[in-house]
Design an enzyme around this catalytic site. Structure first.
Site, PDB file in Angstrom:
ATOM      1  N   GLU A   1       2.809   0.421 -10.258  1.00  0.00           N
ATOM      2  CA  GLU A   1       4.206  -0.054 -10.396  1.00  0.00           C
ATOM      3  C   GLU A   1       4.798   0.753 -10.959  1.00  0.00           C
ATOM      4  OE1 GLU A   1       5.130  -3.681  -8.971  1.00  0.00           O
ATOM      5  OE2 GLU A   1       3.423  -4.667  -8.507  1.00  0.00           O
ATOM      6  N   GLY A   2       5.134   1.711 -11.098  1.00  0.00           N
ATOM      7  CA  GLY A   2       6.078   2.711 -12.235  1.00  0.00           C
ATOM      8  C   GLY A   2       5.624   3.007 -13.073  1.00  0.00           C
TER       9      GLY A   2
ATOM     10  N   GLU B   1       6.867   6.436 -17.930  1.00  0.00           N
ATOM     11  CA  GLU B   1       7.272   7.391 -18.224  1.00  0.00           C
ATOM     12  C   GLU B   1       8.328   7.405 -17.260  1.00  0.00           C
ATOM     13  OE1 GLU B   1       4.414   7.865 -18.800  1.00  0.00           O
ATOM     14  OE2 GLU B   1       2.945   8.630 -20.437  1.00  0.00           O
TER      15      GLU B   1
ATOM     16  N   GLN C   1      -6.578  -6.523 -34.163  1.00  0.00           N
ATOM     17  CA  GLN C   1      -6.947  -6.027 -35.878  1.00  0.00           C
ATOM     18  C   GLN C   1      -7.174  -7.605 -36.664  1.00  0.00           C
ATOM     19  OE1 GLN C   1      -7.263  -3.306 -35.922  1.00  0.00           O
ATOM     20  NE2 GLN C   1      -7.945  -3.283 -38.419  1.00  0.00           N
TER      21      GLN C   1
ATOM     22  N   ARG D   1      -8.704 -18.606 -40.390  1.00  0.00           N
ATOM     23  CA  ARG D   1      -9.521 -17.790 -41.398  1.00  0.00           C
ATOM     24  C   ARG D   1      -8.734 -17.254 -42.347  1.00  0.00           C
ATOM     25  NH1 ARG D   1     -14.342 -14.575 -40.520  1.00  0.00           N
ATOM     26  NH2 ARG D   1     -14.022 -12.534 -41.922  1.00  0.00           N
TER      27      ARG D   1
ATOM     28  N   GLN E   1       1.496 -10.925 -46.221  1.00  0.00           N
ATOM     29  CA  GLN E   1       2.174 -10.328 -45.852  1.00  0.00           C
ATOM     30  C   GLN E   1       1.663  -9.350 -44.178  1.00  0.00           C
ATOM     31  OE1 GLN E   1       4.854  -8.554 -48.818  1.00  0.00           O
ATOM     32  NE2 GLN E   1       5.868 -11.145 -49.074  1.00  0.00           N
TER      33      GLN E   1
ATOM     34  N   GLY F   1       8.407  -5.854  -7.407  1.00  0.00           N
ATOM     35  CA  GLY F   1       7.394  -5.799  -8.278  1.00  0.00           C
ATOM     36  C   GLY F   1       7.358  -5.629  -9.321  1.00  0.00           C
TER      37      GLY F   1
ATOM     38  N   ALA G   1       1.215  -1.754  -0.466  1.00  0.00           N
ATOM     39  CA  ALA G   1      -0.200  -0.316  -0.037  1.00  0.00           C
ATOM     40  C   ALA G   1       0.874   1.167  -0.052  1.00  0.00           C
ATOM     41  CB  ALA G   1      -0.758  -0.020   0.855  1.00  0.00           C
TER      42      ALA G   1
END
Lengths: 397, 256
Positions: free
Chosen positions: A365-366, A369, A338, A270, A281, A244, A124
């Site tokens: 966890e950070g 940035e 997609q 598909r 490709q 973490g 926490a």
């Protein structure tokens, strides 16, 4: 240099894969849709030893190495992120930080039940008004004789509703010369009087996982539950993030793999314009990118696991692994959707859940940035690994 | 109670098996413990838990088959033995049964020898009965549950017609089916124990037998013929028009 996994690693990987694929995969869509936790899942993870996988046997753990922790996280998150989140906050943030910074008495008293999975732990740190700016936290811990009085609120805490203990960082000295020296860490028993908690709803992803808030209203924390010395809270919290983030990185690698595998299977079946779409490709490019990103992410986290085994500090390497894998997993999930077309956009297939789940790891966890700043700091010589009073013990075998 | 569980290493069930130069090939797919044999290990462990005693995993195969034995050890087997010999290249089920019987005798016998109902690769399901015959022990096949009491082994056989309860005096050879119980996962502690285990390797000389000559040999192995089929969706204004087109197509293709 040996890139192969040991027999232990392969067996552990298969065991975790079997658990996640056989027991959780068949029900995850239902619980994600209902935004409810799977009632038995954390107990089952405890029974299987997952929650204490890399903790030493003498503290009630399973005695596997740190690479096994990463492999387990990859397998768990390939099915669903909430499984890996439990490893991040219980095993990573809470238990490994206790292993690193706790006294022998604290390890026997507090770590053993966590390692055995009898008690659930969480971390926490974040508050309603702060996240990345750790030194700005407002939760206070005021020393009163042999205890501390804890006041304040923590938010976006994974497992807040389930946990028995929380590793809490709080401001213990409002007059410290440096902001970072004002913080101390405590393992708080969440059944203590004055603790209230609740769940937060409406998350984009990780919907089978419980995220919540914790409120401390004059909660008395005994001195023997302070982890480390007074004023070491910032360093302890950063150590917790090293652990973490490793689990976040290895878990996100599992999402990339799951998206690659789902895309390959779908693209081979598909058909469009008279042949399987895997023969085009533009589809191949997306799949090749996922395959490449998986290998990069995997190598990055395995290096961190190896460094932890050797007792080397992997702060920078963990940052590379976490930032790369979390961003690549989001991209892989987007491209998998997609490839699946309209089906991918619906919850009939897993890839839409992977996309929603992957997004959070670029924040918690950070954030990406913060990772960029860490990496730049090391590259520019503004940051170095400084020796800590307590280091994570290397893997003893 | 001494229980020997006989296992085999086979290609993973997801492997794409093809015929290459008359030999089966599973490409790069990993080799795993025969999934049916995991039930045999589970049955053996359940008996050990109910009766005390020891579980020994036994396997014929190349050195790589130690991984299958390690899986059994990680599940909880007490020890493992590999029978491996370059002369064992072309074993059929009867040959395997002779080798297993010799190994079981070298172990010093057992109360139970438990097999999976069949293997995933050859799938004959014969080795278990041939081993019983080679040992001269009774065979209790397709067991869905096992009860051992005072030297008597009683099993509930799960067969097509229903369930049948049969019993025999130990020692006996058993094959088990899925209703014996879902095989447990290897535990992390078991994995660590298994990876450190030194598995003894017995050769034919150790068993004091010659390589059994195959009774059944595979004459030819071919890939299934490639199906040449195409799907065409017929459209039309009315069902009658579509039916008419369909009839024309059927006649043109000389199906009728």
């Amino acid at each position: 240099m040996d890139f192969s996994l040991s027999a232990d690693h392969r067996m552990a990987q298969k065991m975790v894969r079997d658990f996640a694929q056989k027991e959780v995969a068949p029900v995850i869509k239902e619980f994600d849709r209902k935004q409810e936790p799977i009632p038995w899942v954390y107990r089952r993870m405890g029974e299987l030893g997952l929650l204490g996988i890399c903790l030493p046997e003498k503290y009630g753990g399973q005695g596997m190495d740190y690479i096994s922790l990463g492999l387990a996280c990859e397998e768990l998150e390939a099915v669903d992120t909430h499984l890996r989140v439990a490893m991040s906050v219980h095993t990573g943030l809470c238990a490994l930080t206790l292993l690193q910074w706790g006294s022998e008495e604290q390890k026997q008293r507090l770590l053993v039940p966590l390692a055995r999975g009898e008690k659930i732990g969480c971390g926490a740190f974040t508050e309603p008004g702060m996240g990345s700016d750790v030194a700005a936290m407002q939760t206070s811990a005021k020393r009163e004789g042999d205890s501390y009085l804890l006041n304040g609120e923590k938010m976006w805490i994974s497992l807040a509703a389930n946990a028995d203990f929380a590793l809490v960082t709080a401001r213990s000295d409002s007059k410290a010369a440096k902001p970072a020296e004002a913080l101390s860490s405590f393992l708080v028993d969440l059944s203590s009087p004055g603790v209230t908690r609740g769940a937060l709803h409406g998350k984009l992803g990780v919907r089978a996982g419980v995220t919540g808030w914790l409120k401390f209203d004059n909660v008395r924390v005994p001195l023997e539950n302070r982890i480390g010395a007074e004023g070491e809270g910032f360093k302890i919290t950063m150590s917790g993030f090293d652990h973490g983030r490793y689990t976040v990185a290895s878990g996100a690698t599992g999402i990339i793999r799951a998206c690659r595998d789902a895309s390959v299977a779908y693209a081979q079946n598909r058909e469009a314009f008279g042949k399987p779409i895997a023969e085009y490709q533009l589809i191949q490019q997306k799949i090749a990118q996922m395959a490449q990103d998986y290998e990069i992410a995997r190598l990055l986290y395995l290096r961190v696991g190896w460094m932890k085994n050797e007792g080397l500090r992997p702060t920078l390497e963990t940052s590379y692994a976490k930032k790369f894998a979390s961003e690549a997993s989001f991209h892989a999930a987007s491209e998998a959707i997609q490839i699946h077309g309209a089906y991918g956009y619906s919850n009939e297939y897993d890839v839409e859940r992977h996309l929603r789940n992957a997004r959070g790891a670029m924040i918690y966890e950070g954030s990406s940035e913060i990772q960029t700043l860490i990496q730049a700091g090391y590259a520019l010589g503004q940051r170095q690994n400084k020796a800590l009073r307590c280091e994570l013990p290397p893997y003893q075998g | 109670m001494k229980i020997i569980t006989c296992i085999k290493q086979v290609p993973d069930s997801e492997a794409k098996v093809t015929a290459q130069n008359g030999q089966p090939s599973w490409g790069e797919a990993p080799l795993v413990i025969n999934p049916f044999d995991e039930y045999a290990v589970e049955a053996a462990l359940l008996q050990r838990e109910a009766q005390d005693g020891e579980v020994i995993a036994l396997c014929i195969g190349p050195d790589s088959a130690k991984d299958a034995l390690k899986h059994a050890l990680a599940m909880g087997a007490d020890s493992a033995i590999l029978v491996s010999d370059p002369a064992l290249g072309a074993l059929d089920s009867q040959g395997a049964a002779r080798v297993l019987a010799a190994a079981i005798q070298k172990i010093g016998g057992a109360d139970l020898a438990i097999f999976g109902r069949q293997t995933l690769d050859e799938g004959t399901g014969l080795t278990v009965s041939q081993t019983a015959r080679a040992l001269g022990w009774p065979l209790l096949s397709f067991a869905g549950s096992i009860k051992a009491e005072g030297g008597k082994i009683t099993v509930e056989r799960v067969i097509e017609e229903g369930k049948q309860t049969v019993s025999a005096a130990a020692p006996a050879v058993l094959s088990v089916v899925q209703s014996i119980g879902e095989p447990r996962y290897p535990s992390f502690m078991g994995i660590r124990k298994a990876s450190k285990a030194v598995i003894p390797v017995w050769t034919l000389a150790d068993l004091d037998i010659a390589a059994p000559a195959p009774v059944v040999t595979r004459a030819e192995l071919l890939n299934p013929p490639v199906r040449d089929q195409a799907c065409e969706m017929l459209t039309g204004e009315t069902p009658e028009a579509i039916a008419e087109t369909l009839v024309e197509k059927i006649l043109a293709e000389k199906v009728l």
